[in-house]
Structure formats: C-alpha cells, structure tokens
Design an enzyme around this catalytic site. Structure first.
Site, PDB file in Angstrom:
ATOM      1  N   HIS A 178       0.807  -1.324   0.021  1.00 42.88           N
ATOM      2  CA  HIS A 178       0.068   0.131  -0.012  1.00 42.88           C
ATOM      3  C   HIS A 178       0.798   1.324   0.091  1.00 42.88           C
ATOM      4  O   HIS A 178       0.204   2.420  -0.242  1.00 42.88           O
ATOM      5  CB  HIS A 178      -0.853  -0.092   1.341  1.00 42.88           C
ATOM      6  CG  HIS A 178      -1.869  -1.066   1.167  1.00 42.88           C
ATOM      7  ND1 HIS A 178      -2.877  -1.222   0.108  1.00 42.88           N
ATOM      8  CD2 HIS A 178      -2.020  -2.205   2.194  1.00 42.88           C
ATOM      9  CE1 HIS A 178      -3.533  -2.367   0.428  1.00 42.88           C
ATOM     10  NE2 HIS A 178      -2.968  -2.891   1.649  1.00 42.88           N
ATOM     11  N   ASP A 233      -2.422 -10.832  -2.091  1.00 42.62           N
ATOM     12  CA  ASP A 233      -2.963 -10.332  -0.653  1.00 42.62           C
ATOM     13  C   ASP A 233      -4.460  -9.997  -0.874  1.00 42.62           C
ATOM     14  O   ASP A 233      -4.719  -9.590  -2.065  1.00 42.62           O
ATOM     15  CB  ASP A 233      -2.316  -9.011  -0.320  1.00 42.62           C
ATOM     16  CG  ASP A 233      -2.598  -8.381   1.173  1.00 42.62           C
ATOM     17  OD1 ASP A 233      -1.832  -8.697   1.947  1.00 42.62           O
ATOM     18  OD2 ASP A 233      -3.851  -7.754   1.088  1.00 42.62           O
ATOM     19  N   HIS A 278      -6.230  -7.489  -0.056  1.00 43.69           N
ATOM     20  CA  HIS A 278      -6.281  -6.099  -0.675  1.00 43.69           C
ATOM     21  C   HIS A 278      -5.571  -5.724  -1.993  1.00 43.69           C
ATOM     22  O   HIS A 278      -4.443  -6.265  -2.237  1.00 43.69           O
ATOM     23  CB  HIS A 278      -5.841  -5.140   0.472  1.00 43.69           C
ATOM     24  CG  HIS A 278      -6.355  -5.484   1.836  1.00 43.69           C
ATOM     25  ND1 HIS A 278      -5.857  -6.136   2.750  1.00 43.69           N
ATOM     26  CD2 HIS A 278      -7.477  -5.048   2.479  1.00 43.69           C
ATOM     27  CE1 HIS A 278      -6.589  -6.387   3.995  1.00 43.69           C
ATOM     28  NE2 HIS A 278      -7.551  -5.540   3.761  1.00 43.69           N
ATOM     29  N   ASP A 325      -4.123 -12.892   4.189  1.00 45.15           N
ATOM     30  CA  ASP A 325      -5.493 -12.348   4.926  1.00 45.15           C
ATOM     31  C   ASP A 325      -6.493 -12.707   3.862  1.00 45.15           C
ATOM     32  O   ASP A 325      -7.921 -12.384   4.187  1.00 45.15           O
ATOM     33  CB  ASP A 325      -5.519 -10.978   5.005  1.00 45.15           C
ATOM     34  CG  ASP A 325      -4.595 -10.056   3.887  1.00 45.15           C
ATOM     35  OD1 ASP A 325      -4.350 -10.674   2.810  1.00 45.15           O
ATOM     36  OD2 ASP A 325      -4.474  -8.885   3.894  1.00 45.15           O
TER      37      ASP A 325
HETATM   38  C1  OKP Z   1      -2.905  -4.258   4.691  1.00 46.56           C
HETATM   39  B1  OKP Z   1      -2.442  -5.450   3.962  1.00 46.56           B
HETATM   40  C2  OKP Z   1      -9.556  -2.922  10.597  1.00 46.56           C
HETATM   41  C3  OKP Z   1      -9.566  -2.025   9.511  1.00 46.56           C
HETATM   42  C4  OKP Z   1      -8.236  -1.927   8.709  1.00 46.56           C
HETATM   43  C5  OKP Z   1      -6.596  -1.695   7.032  1.00 46.56           C
HETATM   44  C6  OKP Z   1      -6.370  -2.969   6.127  1.00 46.56           C
HETATM   45  C7  OKP Z   1      -4.745  -2.760   5.683  1.00 46.56           C
HETATM   46  C8  OKP Z   1      -4.483  -3.884   5.010  1.00 46.56           C
HETATM   47  N1  OKP Z   1      -9.236  -2.314  11.731  1.00 46.56           N
HETATM   48  N2  OKP Z   1      -8.139  -1.795   7.426  1.00 46.56           N
HETATM   49  O1  OKP Z   1      -3.007  -5.393   2.605  1.00 46.56           O
HETATM   50  O2  OKP Z   1      -2.911  -6.466   4.471  1.00 46.56           O
HETATM   51 ZN    ZN Z   2      -3.914  -7.281   3.038  1.00 43.27          ZN
END
Ligand code: OKP
Ligand code: ZN
Length: 317
Positions: free
Chosen positions: A136, A170, A172, A259
């Site tokens: 990110h 990932d 995301h 994740d």
């Molecule tokens: C980072 B990576 C929950 C909301 C958090 C952020 C996600 C960041 C993901 N407390 N949301 O891509 O795994």
């Molecule tokens: Zn992620």
C-alpha cells in the site's frame, strides 16, 4: 528455498490503529512474523538467512526523498511510548509512526532486496519475510500498515536484469505497487483482491485500471467478491497466471498476503490451509525464478500453518 528474515521488525510495534475514529489494537502485530518464522524453522523448509544492508538509493527509486526523510526524522524524534498519527504523508489511519518504524521498515526493504539478489544469482525460489508489509505504500504516502514498498523496490531492482511480473495475492489491492509501475511496460502488475467497492483501499483496484502511457495493458486487476473460496480463487488465478506466462518475464515477485484465509479477523475470503498449497503449486508451475514477499495476514495463530503450506507448494514437500 532461501528464507530471508531479521528480528529488526519487532521495533515497529504500534499499540493501535484508528478505525472510524475509534482506537483499536494494531492488527499488523510483531507476533505475525514471529509465528511464521518459528513454524518455518520447525518445518525445515529452507535455510534462514539475515538480510544484507543496501544503499538508500534503492528506496529512493520508488519513494520521494522528503517522504523518506519524514519517516526517518519523525521515528527518531518520538519517545519509546509515543505514536504519530495523520499527516500529509499518510493515506489513512492504519500506518502510524513509532520510534522503531524507520529502522524496521528499512530492514524489511533489505530483506526484499537480499531475496532479489539471490534470485538474480540463480536461486529458484526465495521467501522474504518482510515486516512491516509494503504494497500500500505509494511514492510519498504510507497507509494500510505499509511504509516502504518492499515488493516494488525489489521489482525495480530486478528490472535492471530483465522483465518482472508481480503477482499480488494479498486480500487487498496493492495501490502502491500499481502506482509505481502504472506507466511502465517492463514490469507487469497483476492483482487478485477483494472488490474495492466494499473493502480497503476503496479507491483503486477496479478492473478498469489497466495502466497509462507506455504501461497500458501492463496492469491487470481482478476484483473478487467477499466469500471467494479455494475453487473460485484458483479459477481466477489461472487467468492471472496466463497473463504472466504471456508476458514472459525473467522474474516473478509474489506479493503474498495470508489475509485471504477463511478465518482472517479483518478480511472476508475463504481460502483454507490446503488451498494455499494448491495456489502455490499453480504459481510454481509457471517455472519462473520467484521472489515471495510477505504482505498481510492477521489470523496470528494460524499464520505459521499457512506459510508452511504455501511455501511447501514450491518445493514439493
Ligand atoms: C494491509 B494489507 C480494521 C481496518 C483496517 C486496513 C487494511 C490494511 C491491509 N481495523 N483496514 O494489505 O494486508
Ligand atoms: Zn491485505
């Protein structure tokens, strides 16, 4: 397989993130990496090495100098129990700075670069256990637990030797990695991720984003619905792998998040522990020199099993 790891990550230890105005425990905890490395030690899956140290120039090819200075200076200026939230250089409230953030983030880049150097020297598969993660992190913005874009910096380094494909699995979308190569045709970015209409980072990762200028056609986004299971995931992965095969890169970088796991506490796909092995076997079947870079994954208890299953798919154990 070579595994690159340093315990320098542990000094990056924010106690909390802010979610919609509420402070919550920090999901991207040091225990994540500790559980993965202890499972990999027990499974004897590869030789574990410490990263070398690399010149800051590699980071500066992807990130703005003022941004790098900001993280260094703010980290150094904070006391042991202080935490710094929103500023110009932050995309969101999920990447605070603490005293140890800068040195930990630099060593995560070193791990990715050490892995890249090994792959360039002929090692078939290297796993860089990077923490904090990176995908990110944009040119001058931290966000989503990321500060320096480990995978993008490694990809840029390897691109001196030949074409590089990045496969981002990932949960995301990797907005930072996409941004780094959006106008380049020598680095292909392919990502499978949750539909950004409903999940972080919300504003990027739609199928219509396909690159710009020289990079048109060299960014491929495959958003998937919440609940995507092993079979559905592998069906989409097959399409992504065909894109990579057609591009015919010299190197592959896998931005690897766990994740997508069925019991991840903050995400929402249905990938199982055996599913990670199948995913890895499909990627391995491309027959490319591969650097695997760790991104997210928040079910701390089961991360070790996921990593062992996934990496096992590359070495047939
Ligand atoms: C980072 B990576 C929950 C909301 C958090 C952020 C996600 C960041 C993901 N407390 N949301 O891509 O795994
Ligand atoms: Zn992620």
């Amino acid at each position: 397989m070579i595994i690159v790891y340093t315990d320098a990550h542990a000094q990056h230890n924010p106690p909390e993130e802010i979610y919609d105005g509420t402070r919550e425990p920090y999901a991207e905890a040091a225990q994540r990496a500790e559980n993965i490395i202890s499972a990999l030690r027990d499974s004897n899956i590869g030789e574990i090495i410490e990263p070398e140290n690399y010149d800051l120039q590699h980071i500066l090819r992807i990130h703005q100098p003022e941004y790098v200075d900001f993280i260094r200076n703010r980290s150094a200026g904070l006391g042991k129990d202080e935490i710094l939230f929103p500023s110009y250089f932050m995309s969101d409230t999920y990447a605070p700075i603490v005293h140890g953030t800068y040195p930990a983030a630099v060593r995560a880049v070193d791990a990715a670069l050490s892995g890249a150097e090994k792959v360039a020297a002929g090692e078939p598969t290297v796993y860089a256990l990077c923490r904090p993660p990176g995908h990110h992190a944009e040119h001058n913005k931290m966000g989503g637990y990321c500060y320096f874009n480990n995978a993008a910096i490694a990809a840029d380094y390897l691109s001196e030797q030949g074409k590089v494909a990045i496969l981002d699995i990932d949960f995301h979308h990797g907005n930072g990695t996409q941004q780094a190569f959006y106008e380049r045709s020598d680095v292909l970015y392919v990502s499978l991720h949750a539909d950004p209409a409903v999940k972080y980072p919300y504003s990027t990762g739609f199928a219509r984003e396909q690159g710009a200028h020289d990079g048109v056609g060299y960014t491929k986004n495959y958003p998937l619905p919440l609940g995507t299971n092993d079979d559905q995931y592998v069906t989409q992965l097959t399409v992504a792998l065909a894109d990579i095969a057609q591009f015919d890169p010299a190197y592959l970088i896998v931005s690897c998040g766990f994740d997508t796991y069925v019991d991840d506490p903050i995400c929402g796909f249905g990938i199982t522990v055996p599913g990670y092995r199948v995913i890895a076997e499909q990627i391995h079947a491309l027959g490319l020199s591969t650097l695997i870079v760790q991104e997210g994954g928040y079910n701390i208890e089961h991360l070790g099993e996921m990593a062992t299953s996934f990496l096992g798919g590359f070495i047939g154990t």
